[in-house]
Enzyme design. Sequence first.
Site, PDB file in Angstrom:
ATOM      1  N   TYR A  68      -0.898   2.663  51.882  1.00 37.60           N
ATOM      2  CA  TYR A  68      -1.333   1.605  51.412  1.00 37.60           C
ATOM      3  C   TYR A  68      -2.169   0.709  52.272  1.00 37.60           C
ATOM      4  O   TYR A  68      -3.355   0.127  51.786  1.00 37.60           O
ATOM      5  CB  TYR A  68      -0.193   0.831  50.780  1.00 37.60           C
ATOM      6  N   HIS A 120      -0.473  -4.951  37.225  1.00 33.95           N
ATOM      7  CA  HIS A 120      -0.031  -3.996  38.034  1.00 33.95           C
ATOM      8  C   HIS A 120       0.112  -4.448  39.650  1.00 33.95           C
ATOM      9  O   HIS A 120       0.271  -3.561  40.378  1.00 33.95           O
ATOM     10  CB  HIS A 120      -0.829  -2.672  37.998  1.00 33.95           C
TER      11      HIS A 120
HETATM   12  C1  BJW Z   1     -15.803   4.089  34.516  1.00 28.09           C
HETATM   13  C2  BJW Z   1     -16.790   4.443  35.766  1.00 28.09           C
HETATM   14  C3  BJW Z   1     -17.919   3.472  35.708  1.00 28.09           C
HETATM   15  C4  BJW Z   1     -15.444   6.085  35.615  1.00 28.09           C
HETATM   16  N1  BJW Z   1     -17.700   2.240  34.904  1.00 28.09           N
HETATM   17  N2  BJW Z   1     -15.703   3.293  33.895  1.00 28.09           N
HETATM   18  C5  BJW Z   1       5.766   8.896  28.284  1.00 28.09           C
HETATM   19  C6  BJW Z   1       4.969   8.143  27.270  1.00 28.09           C
HETATM   20  C7  BJW Z   1       4.691   6.611  27.249  1.00 28.09           C
HETATM   21  C8  BJW Z   1       5.061   6.058  28.416  1.00 28.09           C
HETATM   22  C9  BJW Z   1       5.590   6.464  29.590  1.00 28.09           C
HETATM   23  C10 BJW Z   1       6.117   8.151  29.492  1.00 28.09           C
HETATM   24  N3  BJW Z   1       6.504   8.120  30.542  1.00 28.09           N
HETATM   25  C11 BJW Z   1       6.557   7.010  31.368  1.00 28.09           C
HETATM   26  C12 BJW Z   1       5.926   6.101  30.524  1.00 28.09           C
HETATM   27  C13 BJW Z   1       5.769   4.617  31.061  1.00 28.09           C
HETATM   28  C14 BJW Z   1       4.652   4.786  31.997  1.00 28.09           C
HETATM   29  C15 BJW Z   1       3.556   5.548  31.711  1.00 28.09           C
HETATM   30  O1  BJW Z   1       2.626   4.790  30.731  1.00 28.09           O
HETATM   31  N4  BJW Z   1       3.169   6.490  31.930  1.00 28.09           N
HETATM   32  C16 BJW Z   1       1.981   7.182  31.201  1.00 28.09           C
HETATM   33  C17 BJW Z   1       1.022   7.830  32.416  1.00 28.09           C
HETATM   34  C18 BJW Z   1       2.488   8.306  30.565  1.00 28.09           C
HETATM   35  N5  BJW Z   1       4.363   3.371  32.589  1.00 28.09           N
HETATM   36  C19 BJW Z   1       5.194   2.662  33.331  1.00 28.09           C
HETATM   37  O2  BJW Z   1       6.003   3.153  33.982  1.00 28.09           O
HETATM   38  C20 BJW Z   1       4.882   0.988  33.660  1.00 28.09           C
HETATM   39  N6  BJW Z   1       6.290   0.483  33.488  1.00 28.09           N
HETATM   40  C21 BJW Z   1       7.081   0.491  32.528  1.00 28.09           C
HETATM   41  O3  BJW Z   1       6.467   1.229  31.359  1.00 28.09           O
HETATM   42  O4  BJW Z   1       7.922  -0.218  32.504  1.00 28.09           O
HETATM   43  C22 BJW Z   1       8.969   0.011  31.557  1.00 28.09           C
HETATM   44  C23 BJW Z   1      10.007   1.056  31.927  1.00 28.09           C
HETATM   45  C24 BJW Z   1      10.981   0.608  32.902  1.00 28.09           C
HETATM   46  C25 BJW Z   1      11.667   1.777  33.467  1.00 28.09           C
HETATM   47  C26 BJW Z   1      11.586   3.217  32.714  1.00 28.09           C
HETATM   48  C27 BJW Z   1      10.553   3.510  31.927  1.00 28.09           C
HETATM   49  C28 BJW Z   1       9.742   2.412  31.408  1.00 28.09           C
HETATM   50  C29 BJW Z   1       4.259   0.835  35.052  1.00 28.09           C
HETATM   51  C30 BJW Z   1       3.022   1.287  34.936  1.00 28.09           C
HETATM   52  C31 BJW Z   1       2.518   1.091  36.695  1.00 28.09           C
HETATM   53  C32 BJW Z   1       1.289   1.759  36.911  1.00 28.09           C
HETATM   54  N7  BJW Z   1       0.884   2.042  38.013  1.00 28.09           N
HETATM   55  C33 BJW Z   1      -0.401   2.595  38.511  1.00 28.09           C
HETATM   56  C34 BJW Z   1      -0.261   2.735  40.199  1.00 28.09           C
HETATM   57  C35 BJW Z   1      -0.166   1.429  41.070  1.00 28.09           C
HETATM   58  C36 BJW Z   1       0.228   2.142  42.481  1.00 28.09           C
HETATM   59  C37 BJW Z   1      -1.173   2.487  43.269  1.00 28.09           C
HETATM   60  O5  BJW Z   1      -2.231   1.992  43.068  1.00 28.09           O
HETATM   61  O6  BJW Z   1      -0.921   3.147  44.253  1.00 28.09           O
HETATM   62  O7  BJW Z   1      -1.437   1.714  38.387  1.00 28.09           O
HETATM   63  S1  BJW Z   1      -0.829   3.992  38.020  1.00 28.09           S
HETATM   64  C38 BJW Z   1      -2.385   3.615  37.881  1.00 28.09           C
HETATM   65  O8  BJW Z   1      -3.018   3.944  36.651  1.00 28.09           O
HETATM   66  C39 BJW Z   1      -2.566   2.406  38.404  1.00 28.09           C
HETATM   67  C40 BJW Z   1      -3.617   1.910  37.416  1.00 28.09           C
HETATM   68  O9  BJW Z   1      -3.678   0.315  37.184  1.00 28.09           O
HETATM   69  C41 BJW Z   1      -3.231   2.585  35.906  1.00 28.09           C
HETATM   70  C42 BJW Z   1      -4.156   2.619  34.956  1.00 28.09           C
HETATM   71  O10 BJW Z   1      -5.354   3.499  35.478  1.00 28.09           O
HETATM   72  P1  BJW Z   1      -6.787   2.980  34.873  1.00 28.09           P
HETATM   73  O11 BJW Z   1      -7.176   1.982  35.474  1.00 28.09           O
HETATM   74  O12 BJW Z   1      -6.893   3.445  33.457  1.00 28.09           O
HETATM   75  O13 BJW Z   1      -7.636   4.370  35.916  1.00 28.09           O
HETATM   76  P2  BJW Z   1      -7.850   5.962  35.425  1.00 28.09           P
HETATM   77  O14 BJW Z   1      -7.893   6.435  36.618  1.00 28.09           O
HETATM   78  O15 BJW Z   1      -6.879   6.464  34.549  1.00 28.09           O
HETATM   79  O16 BJW Z   1      -9.094   5.706  34.245  1.00 28.09           O
HETATM   80  C43 BJW Z   1     -10.520   5.197  34.932  1.00 28.09           C
HETATM   81  C44 BJW Z   1     -11.582   5.132  33.796  1.00 28.09           C
HETATM   82  O17 BJW Z   1     -12.591   4.654  34.445  1.00 28.09           O
HETATM   83  C45 BJW Z   1     -11.623   6.478  33.413  1.00 28.09           C
HETATM   84  O18 BJW Z   1     -11.674   6.680  31.876  1.00 28.09           O
HETATM   85  C46 BJW Z   1     -13.267   6.949  33.670  1.00 28.09           C
HETATM   86  O19 BJW Z   1     -13.913   7.461  32.774  1.00 28.09           O
HETATM   87  C47 BJW Z   1     -13.850   5.550  33.883  1.00 28.09           C
HETATM   88  N8  BJW Z   1     -14.983   5.307  34.733  1.00 28.09           N
HETATM   89  N9  BJW Z   1     -16.574   5.453  36.186  1.00 28.09           N
HETATM   90  C48 BJW Z   1     -16.941   2.228  34.112  1.00 28.09           C
HETATM   91  N10 BJW Z   1     -18.727   3.518  36.843  1.00 28.09           N
END
Ligand code: BJW
Length: 260
Positions: A68, A120
């Site tokens: 980090y 986040h």
């Molecule tokens: C462009 C571009 C350009 C490229 N212009 N665009 C099963 C089903 C449903 C849910 C779950 C499940 N199993 C577990 C879960 C829950 C889980 C979840 O959702 N998982 C799924 C992945 C399946 N969620 C959680 O755990 C959350 N908490 C929660 O639910 O609490 C309740 C709970 C408690 C106890 C048990 C279970 C549930 C917490 C989520 C925390 C997410 N944290 C992260 C990492 C932070 C750490 C770090 O940075 O090191 O946050 S994960 C990562 O993904 C980060 C982001 O904020 C997050 C979202 O990603 P994002 O921003 O969408 O990025 P990308 O890379 O995915 O997409 C980028 C996009 O940009 C792409 O579409 C490109 O095309 C585009 N792009 N160039 C514009 N120039």
Amino acid sequence: MRTDFSPALARQLREAHAVVAFSGAGISVESGVPTFRGADGIWTKIKPEELASMNAFMKNPALVWEWYAHRRTIIESIEPNEGHRALVRMERVVPHFTIVTQNIDNLHRRAGSKVIHELHGNIERNYCMKCGRTYRSDFTVNKEKMPVCTECGGLVRPDIVWFGEMLPEEEWEASVRASEEADLFFSIGTSAVVYPAASLPWIAKRAGAYVVEINPEATSLTKDADEFLQGSSGPILAALADEMERCRREPSTDDRQRRG
Ligand code: BJW
Ligand code: ZN
């Protein structure tokens, strides 16, 4: 400059009273921050459970801290881009403008946006897991490279939401409210797969917002969005902000100019 907006979007740009900009990693790509799931994404090289999880941190706090710290250094050395700046311009002309971001990179704040909900966390903040004391980015590890609280000896972690962790309650509730109240909702640079954040565009749509997705690639949201503006967010947001500024300019200014 892009001006080929649909009549429905043009009307929203002119009239929307409450606007939400929901951003993900893609908005920061043009600043040099990698995404998580793209071809060069962070998760293609590192499994989240290896470095970005509570288990990983408890197993090896020094290693996770170092990772980090490295990302923080990169983020601090870059600048907000045209997309972040366009959202600042929109905020100035829209009565209720809210940014809801999944990003931890602080670039919206550095660009000058005022109303920001960070779902986040933020890489510039850290806190002690034992006593809760908060530390800024200048917090340093001890001689053994361990992130240890100078107050109580507990472990200091980045203020970031890892998988399986709850989102900050106030930020989440405020984001849901803003989405429910939005006339116009932009989903920008997010793959819309991480819940609960990813549910916001659908919450907004169900409550009647006009949902516009901005992304070079289609996502799971695309088929349900009212409009998909395909491409990099920087130039698209700049064009949208130009149009908003143009059509919301005080009529009295024009009138005065016309009258001389
Ligand atoms: C462009 C571009 C350009 C490229 N212009 N665009 C099963 C089903 C449903 C849910 C779950 C499940 N199993 C577990 C879960 C829950 C889980 C979840 O959702 N998982 C799924 C992945 C399946 N969620 C959680 O755990 C959350 N908490 C929660 O639910 O609490 C309740 C709970 C408690 C106890 C048990 C279970 C549930 C917490 C989520 C925390 C997410 N944290 C992260 C990492 C932070 C750490 C770090 O940075 O090191 O946050 S994960 C990562 O993904 C980060 C982001 O904020 C997050 C979202 O990603 P994002 O921003 O969408 O990025 P990308 O890379 O995915 O997409 C980028 C996009 O940009 C792409 O579409 C490109 O095309 C585009 N792009 N160039 C514009 N120039
Ligand atoms: Zn402490």
